[in-house]
Design a protein around this motif. Structure first.
Motif, mmCIF file in Angstrom:
data_model
loop_
_atom_site.group_PDB
_atom_site.id
_atom_site.type_symbol
_atom_site.label_atom_id
_atom_site.label_comp_id
_atom_site.label_asym_id
_atom_site.label_seq_id
_atom_site.Cartn_x
_atom_site.Cartn_y
_atom_site.Cartn_z
ATOM 1 N N PHE A 1 8.628 11.408 -3.580
ATOM 2 C CA PHE A 1 7.985 12.384 -4.456
ATOM 3 C C PHE A 1 6.964 11.650 -5.320
ATOM 4 N N ILE A 2 5.720 12.170 -5.327
ATOM 5 C CA ILE A 2 4.628 11.478 -6.006
ATOM 6 C C ILE A 2 3.690 12.486 -6.664
ATOM 7 N N TYR A 3 2.732 11.982 -7.413
ATOM 8 C CA TYR A 3 1.545 12.758 -7.777
ATOM 9 C C TYR A 3 0.361 11.821 -7.676
ATOM 10 N N THR A 4 -0.769 12.314 -7.207
ATOM 11 C CA THR A 4 -1.861 11.442 -6.781
ATOM 12 C C THR A 4 -2.557 10.725 -7.928
ATOM 13 N N ARG A 5 -2.418 11.222 -9.161
ATOM 14 C CA ARG A 5 -3.061 10.577 -10.304
ATOM 15 C C ARG A 5 -2.252 9.390 -10.831
ATOM 16 N N CYS A 6 -1.054 9.219 -10.341
ATOM 17 C CA CYS A 6 -0.157 8.158 -10.815
ATOM 18 C C CYS A 6 -0.703 6.783 -10.422
ATOM 19 N N GLY B 1 3.917 4.058 -2.585
ATOM 20 C CA GLY B 1 2.930 4.070 -1.519
ATOM 21 C C GLY B 1 2.882 2.747 -0.777
ATOM 22 N N GLY B 2 2.997 1.645 -1.511
ATOM 23 C CA GLY B 2 3.021 0.327 -0.885
ATOM 24 C C GLY B 2 4.233 0.172 0.028
ATOM 25 N N THR C 1 -4.966 20.399 -1.353
ATOM 26 C CA THR C 1 -5.036 19.775 -0.030
ATOM 27 C C THR C 1 -6.100 18.690 0.021
ATOM 28 N N ALA C 2 -7.240 18.905 -0.630
ATOM 29 C CA ALA C 2 -8.311 17.909 -0.625
ATOM 30 C C ALA C 2 -7.874 16.632 -1.334
ATOM 31 N N GLU C 3 -7.181 16.775 -2.462
ATOM 32 C CA GLU C 3 -6.716 15.600 -3.199
ATOM 33 C C GLU C 3 -5.668 14.822 -2.402
ATOM 34 N N LEU C 4 -4.797 15.556 -1.718
ATOM 35 C CA LEU C 4 -3.793 14.888 -0.889
ATOM 36 C C LEU C 4 -4.436 14.154 0.281
ATOM 37 N N ALA C 5 -5.480 14.760 0.857
ATOM 38 C CA ALA C 5 -6.185 14.107 1.961
ATOM 39 C C ALA C 5 -6.855 12.826 1.487
ATOM 40 N N ALA C 6 -7.460 12.867 0.306
ATOM 41 C CA ALA C 6 -8.096 11.672 -0.250
ATOM 42 C C ALA C 6 -7.061 10.595 -0.530
ATOM 43 N N TYR C 7 -5.910 11.007 -1.039
ATOM 44 C CA TYR C 7 -4.841 10.054 -1.328
ATOM 45 C C TYR C 7 -4.310 9.433 -0.032
ATOM 46 N N ALA C 8 -4.196 10.236 1.015
ATOM 47 C CA ALA C 8 -3.744 9.725 2.308
ATOM 48 C C ALA C 8 -4.703 8.661 2.833
ATOM 49 N N ARG C 9 -5.999 8.913 2.681
ATOM 50 C CA ARG C 9 -6.986 7.910 3.109
ATOM 51 C C ARG C 9 -6.858 6.648 2.272
ATOM 52 N N ARG C 10 -6.631 6.832 0.999
ATOM 53 C CA ARG C 10 -6.457 5.687 0.090
ATOM 54 C C ARG C 10 -5.255 4.843 0.503
ATOM 55 N N MET C 11 -4.222 5.490 0.994
ATOM 56 C CA MET C 11 -3.008 4.798 1.416
ATOM 57 C C MET C 11 -3.083 4.301 2.864
ATOM 58 N N HIS C 12 -4.209 4.585 3.549
ATOM 59 C CA HIS C 12 -4.376 4.220 4.962
ATOM 60 C C HIS C 12 -3.238 4.809 5.806
ATOM 61 N N ALA C 13 -2.918 6.063 5.536
ATOM 62 C CA ALA C 13 -1.825 6.720 6.231
ATOM 63 C C ALA C 13 -2.238 7.132 7.640
ATOM 64 N N ASP C 14 -1.371 6.861 8.597
ATOM 65 C CA ASP C 14 -1.534 7.347 9.964
ATOM 66 C C ASP C 14 -0.937 8.746 10.018
ATOM 67 N N PRO C 15 -1.746 9.792 10.211
ATOM 68 C CA PRO C 15 -1.235 11.163 10.155
ATOM 69 C C PRO C 15 -0.170 11.475 11.199
ATOM 70 N N ARG D 1 2.337 9.613 11.676
ATOM 71 C CA ARG D 1 3.592 9.073 11.157
ATOM 72 C C ARG D 1 3.866 9.465 9.710
ATOM 73 N N TRP D 2 2.811 9.691 8.938
ATOM 74 C CA TRP D 2 2.951 9.846 7.494
ATOM 75 C C TRP D 2 2.143 11.053 7.042
ATOM 76 N N GLN D 3 2.821 12.063 6.529
ATOM 77 C CA GLN D 3 2.156 13.285 6.096
ATOM 78 C C GLN D 3 2.333 13.512 4.598
ATOM 79 N N PHE D 4 1.467 14.379 4.054
ATOM 80 C CA PHE D 4 1.443 14.667 2.621
ATOM 81 C C PHE D 4 1.435 16.180 2.438
ATOM 82 N N VAL D 5 2.306 16.672 1.577
ATOM 83 C CA VAL D 5 2.370 18.115 1.341
ATOM 84 C C VAL D 5 2.542 18.396 -0.147
#
Length: 208
Positions: free
Chosen positions: A75-80, A88-89, A121-135, A137-141
């Motif tokens: 459980f997260i929030y993207t501004r943290c 995330g690490g 959704t846009a903020e989560l997508a940006a955060y996913a890119r920041r985390m180098h998430a492979d969609p 394997r790793w999703q954000f909702v």
């Protein structure tokens, strides 16, 4: 004298019984420890709440978690800029480890935002890119409605307290959810290898 002795004995017994109840028979001395014991003894079904996120069709959390994989949830929030980045690490390292694990394709990672007012959704997508998430394997909702979010946080015993300026104090953990969409274990973020090994074990062996 006898009355005093009996009264003291009764008070000591009451204190002992209370401590045993609060600590799950002296196995846990913190609220988080009690939470983990409770989950291990009695898996918690994920509530059926609406979710949405980048690359995730709007739907139901329980259905997403019951898709046939074991899921490690955070459980997260993207501004943290503190605890969430540490989580995330850990997920980045898990994502890398899953690529080489024999049952790695059967374990997924899921980040759930508890800040729907700011995490669209846009903020989560940006955060996913920041985390180098492979969609794959790793999703954000996110859980759009506050009432549904409160239901989810309560079910999984996630504590979130507004700290001012849009920030939050919250407990951080790795939550392992089995193929039946049940929360079955809670691990510290320092126990990432243990959490990963347990998730892979579930993926290979089935439900506990």
């Amino acid at each position: 004298m006898l009355r005093t002795v009996l009264l003291c004995a009764a008070m000591l017994w009451a204190a002992y019984a209370g401590a045993a109840w609060l600590t799950q028979d002296f196995q846990a001395w913190t609220a988080e420890g009690v939470r983990r014991l409770q989950v291990a003894r009695a898996p918690v079904p994920a509530p059926s709440v609406p979710i949405e996120g980048p690359g995730v069709a709007a739907g139901d959390l329980r259905a997403l978690l019951a898709r046939g994989d074991v899921t490690v949830v955070e459980f997260i929030y993207t501004r943290c800029e503190t605890v969430c980045l540490a989580l995330g690490g850990v997920f980045q390292q898990m994502q890398a480890a899953l690529r080489d694990a024999p049952a790695g394709s059967q374990v997924k990672l899921l980040s759930i935002s508890f800040d729907p007012a700011r995490d669209g959704t846009a903020e989560l997508a940006a955060y996913a890119r920041r985390m180098h998430a492979d969609p794959s394997r790793w999703q954000f909702v996110r859980v759009p409605r506050e009432a549904d979010l409160r239901q989810l946080l309560s079910a999984f015993q996630v504590v979130v307290v507004p700290a001012g300026s849009g920030d939050y104090e919250h407990n951080a953990a790795l939550l392992v959810v089995d193929k039946q969409a049940r929360l079955v274990r809670v691990f510290d973020i320092e126990q990432q290898q243990l959490a990963l090994d347990y998730a892979l074990h579930l993926a290979q062996e089935g439900a506990p």
